[in-house]
Scaffold this active site. Structure first.
Site, mmCIF file in Angstrom:
data_model
loop_
_atom_site.group_PDB
_atom_site.id
_atom_site.type_symbol
_atom_site.label_atom_id
_atom_site.label_comp_id
_atom_site.label_asym_id
_atom_site.label_seq_id
_atom_site.Cartn_x
_atom_site.Cartn_y
_atom_site.Cartn_z
ATOM 1 N N CYS A 1 27.112 51.520 53.010
ATOM 2 C CA CYS A 1 26.802 51.241 54.409
ATOM 3 C C CYS A 1 27.402 49.927 54.879
ATOM 4 C CB CYS A 1 25.305 51.266 54.604
ATOM 5 S SG CYS A 1 24.653 52.868 54.125
ATOM 6 N N TYR B 1 40.266 44.093 36.966
ATOM 7 C CA TYR B 1 39.379 43.655 38.051
ATOM 8 C C TYR B 1 38.828 44.864 38.815
ATOM 9 C CZ TYR B 1 41.777 39.446 36.621
ATOM 10 O OH TYR B 1 42.313 38.438 35.855
ATOM 11 N N ARG C 1 45.752 40.863 33.995
ATOM 12 C CA ARG C 1 46.165 41.961 34.872
ATOM 13 C C ARG C 1 47.423 42.675 34.375
ATOM 14 N NH1 ARG C 1 45.044 41.934 40.427
ATOM 15 N NH2 ARG C 1 44.591 39.713 40.254
ATOM 16 N N GLY D 1 48.465 35.248 34.963
ATOM 17 C CA GLY D 1 48.777 35.249 36.390
ATOM 18 C C GLY D 1 49.921 36.125 36.844
ATOM 19 N N ARG E 1 38.226 45.505 45.151
ATOM 20 C CA ARG E 1 39.453 44.774 45.480
ATOM 21 C C ARG E 1 39.922 44.995 46.925
ATOM 22 N NH1 ARG E 1 43.842 45.275 43.492
ATOM 23 N NH2 ARG E 1 44.408 43.089 43.425
ATOM 24 N N TYR F 1 39.863 41.524 48.920
ATOM 25 C CA TYR F 1 41.179 40.894 49.105
ATOM 26 C C TYR F 1 42.048 41.618 50.131
ATOM 27 C CZ TYR F 1 39.824 39.375 44.344
ATOM 28 O OH TYR F 1 39.157 38.907 43.239
ATOM 29 N N GLU G 1 47.766 33.669 28.451
ATOM 30 C CA GLU G 1 46.496 34.347 28.766
ATOM 31 C C GLU G 1 46.706 35.474 29.773
ATOM 32 O OE1 GLU G 1 44.373 31.044 30.422
ATOM 33 O OE2 GLU G 1 43.963 30.115 28.492
HETATM 34 C C1 LIG Z 1 41.809 34.975 35.261
HETATM 35 C C2 LIG Z 1 42.451 34.080 34.279
HETATM 36 C C3 LIG Z 1 43.545 34.536 33.526
HETATM 37 C C4 LIG Z 1 44.173 35.893 33.697
HETATM 38 O O1 LIG Z 1 44.797 36.042 34.933
HETATM 39 P P1 LIG Z 1 45.680 37.357 35.197
HETATM 40 O O2 LIG Z 1 46.176 37.166 36.571
HETATM 41 O O3 LIG Z 1 44.768 38.519 35.087
HETATM 42 O O4 LIG Z 1 46.768 37.382 34.195
HETATM 43 C C5 LIG Z 1 44.065 33.666 32.574
HETATM 44 N N1 LIG Z 1 43.560 32.430 32.384
HETATM 45 C C6 LIG Z 1 42.516 31.958 33.096
HETATM 46 C C7 LIG Z 1 42.008 30.596 32.829
HETATM 47 C C8 LIG Z 1 41.927 32.768 34.073
HETATM 48 O O5 LIG Z 1 40.895 32.290 34.776
#
Ligand SMILES: *Cc1c(COP(=O)(O)O)cnc(C)c1O
Length: 423
Positions: free
Chosen positions: A344, A373, A279, A240, A315, A319, A276
């Site tokens: 279009c 993404y 991005r 995240g 994107r 967004y 995890e």
């Molecule tokens: C999308 C996602 C991530 C990665 O998020 P980033 O913002 O790209 O770091 C990690 N864990 C889970 C469960 C996700 O769905």
């Protein structure tokens, strides 16, 4: 920091000029810098120096190209996957099953069975219903599922609503107040080994506060579970972290500050931590290179029409977010234009009233920070073939996904038998 820099007046990916790649593979195309990916992978690892033996699981959905996953596997990264397809990619790229985390709110029975068969290291369960299904599936095949419960901490990540996942009204995770009872139930279920807790509150998060609040919630739950006599081995803190898209704005969070916060908040938890990141690792390691089809003077604005569209990079449409636009061969001066694709829909707009180097038909531009993404969210809308992906390393480069051909695009479909000629 990335490795897309001008050299001799020409934008390069590491040592390779982008106009040369455009001549070789045509436009549009995605270009990734291996040095940038490696650098981010190491910066993130170094930022977590205060954490003992973390499991770094790259979130495959950010950029699932096999070469990208393999590059990260060589850096010691595992994988966070959210579908059977992503799990297959991770395994194919050489990620050991033990370093794969299977996440996702909608795992099907088939996907859970595949995850058990592959022997993934952790399955992040997002509901009581899913836990019972997994138990039945595992018991039936004589397997044991290593489970983490994904907690919905009811924390506002203060990011774009479409990528905010940690509020109680979101579909993700299990409400924190139900965790202790569900954990206790899980310990008695056949085929289940309760290992830990997981949290992921959203993407492109710009401040540490919401993350810290979510982690603190997890820490409190771990303490509660221990007090109730349970053994908790792992805590998965998700991904995240936000990255800079607009060069006028500073980086939203420094990995170092994140690492220090994590070390402080998790001190004394006595669990193995997993992360995890998606991005953060690949976002600014990729660009979308596209050619100006023509410059069109509208009634009220000047349009630069590109050969890339919203189907290639969605994107901005989805967004409303910013991507920097750079001329591959800048000219002196600045000009204002609205950058659009050929699709279009009026939503097919990359930037409104953006100032760039003057551009003319045939010029190349790079949409920056498109490594996460980007290609993975592409579609063939308007029957536009998927564009190629190129990986650069120093002066080497390779097409790591060729451009889809019209034969592949049309050949994937069938005429219904009753519509065949003569019927
Ligand atoms: C999308 C996602 C991530 C990665 O998020 P980033 O913002 O790209 O770091 C990690 N864990 C889970 C469960 C996700 O769905």
């Amino acid at each position: 920091m990335d490795h897309f820099l001008p050299k001799g007046g020409l934008l390069h990916a590491e040592e390779v000029p982008l106009n040369r790649l455009a001549e070789e593979v045509g436009t549009p195309f995605y270009c990734y810098s291996a040095a940038t990916i490696t650098r981010h992978a190491r910066v993130f690892r170094d930022a977590l120096a205060g954490v003992a033996d973390p499991l770094l699981a790259y979130a495959v959905k950010a950029n699932p190209n096999l070469s990208v996953i393999r590059l990260l596997a060589r850096e010691g990264y595992g994988a966070d996957v959210v579908s059977e397809g992503e799990m297959r990619r991770a395994l194919e790229a050489g990620v050991p099953a033990a370093r794969i985390i299977f996440s996702g709110v909608g795992k099907t029975a088939g996907e859970m069975a595949q995850a058990l068969a592959a022997g993934v290291g952790q399955i992040n369960v997002e509901s009581e219903e899913e836990l019972h299904e997994l138990s039945a599936l595992a018991a039936a095949r004589g397997a044991t599922a290593p489970v983490a419960l994904r907690v919905n901490p009811d924390v506002d990540a203060r990011t774009h609503a479409k990528i905010s996942t940690g509020k109680s009204e979101n579909k993700f995770g299990i409400p924190a107040d139900r965790i202790p009872a569900l954990w206790a139930r899980g310990t008695g279920l056949p085929g289940i080994r309760m290992r830990g807790l997981a949290v992921h509150i959203g993407s492109q998060i710009a401040e540490l506060g919401p993350l810290e609040a979510a982690f603190a919630r997890l820490g409190a739950l771990i303490a509660d579970l221990r007090a109730a006599g349970h053994r908790v081995e792992s805590a998965d803190l998700g991904g995240g972290l936000g990255i800079p898209y607009d060069p006028a704005h500073p980086a939203p969070v420094a990995p170092d500050a994140y690492g220090a916060m994590v070390a402080r908040v998790t001190a004394g938890w006595g669990v193995r931590l997993a992360f995890e990141p998606g991005r953060l690792i690949v976002g600014n390691a990729g660009v979308l290179v596209t050619r100006v089809v023509r410059v069109k003077q509208g009634a009220t604005r000047r349009f630069v029409v590109l050969d890339a569209g919203m189907n290639d990079l969605i994107r901005p449409t989805l967004y409303g977010v910013y991507h920097d636009i750079r001329a591959v061969t800048p000219r002196p001066g600045r000009e204002l234009a609205t950058f659009v694709g050929p699709v279009c829909e009026t939503g097919d707009t990359f930037a409104e009233d953006r100032e760039t180097s003057p551009l003319a038909a045939g010029d190349l531009v790079a949409l920056m920070t498109a490594g996460a993404y980007g290609a993975t969210m592409a579609s063939t809308y308007n029957s536009r073939p998927l564009v190629p992906e190129v990986l650069v390393k120093g002066s080497q480069w390779a097409v790591v996904r060729p451009r889809q051909t019209y034969e592949e695009l049309l050949g994937a479909e069938r005429i219904a038998p009753w519509l065949e000629e003569g019927e």
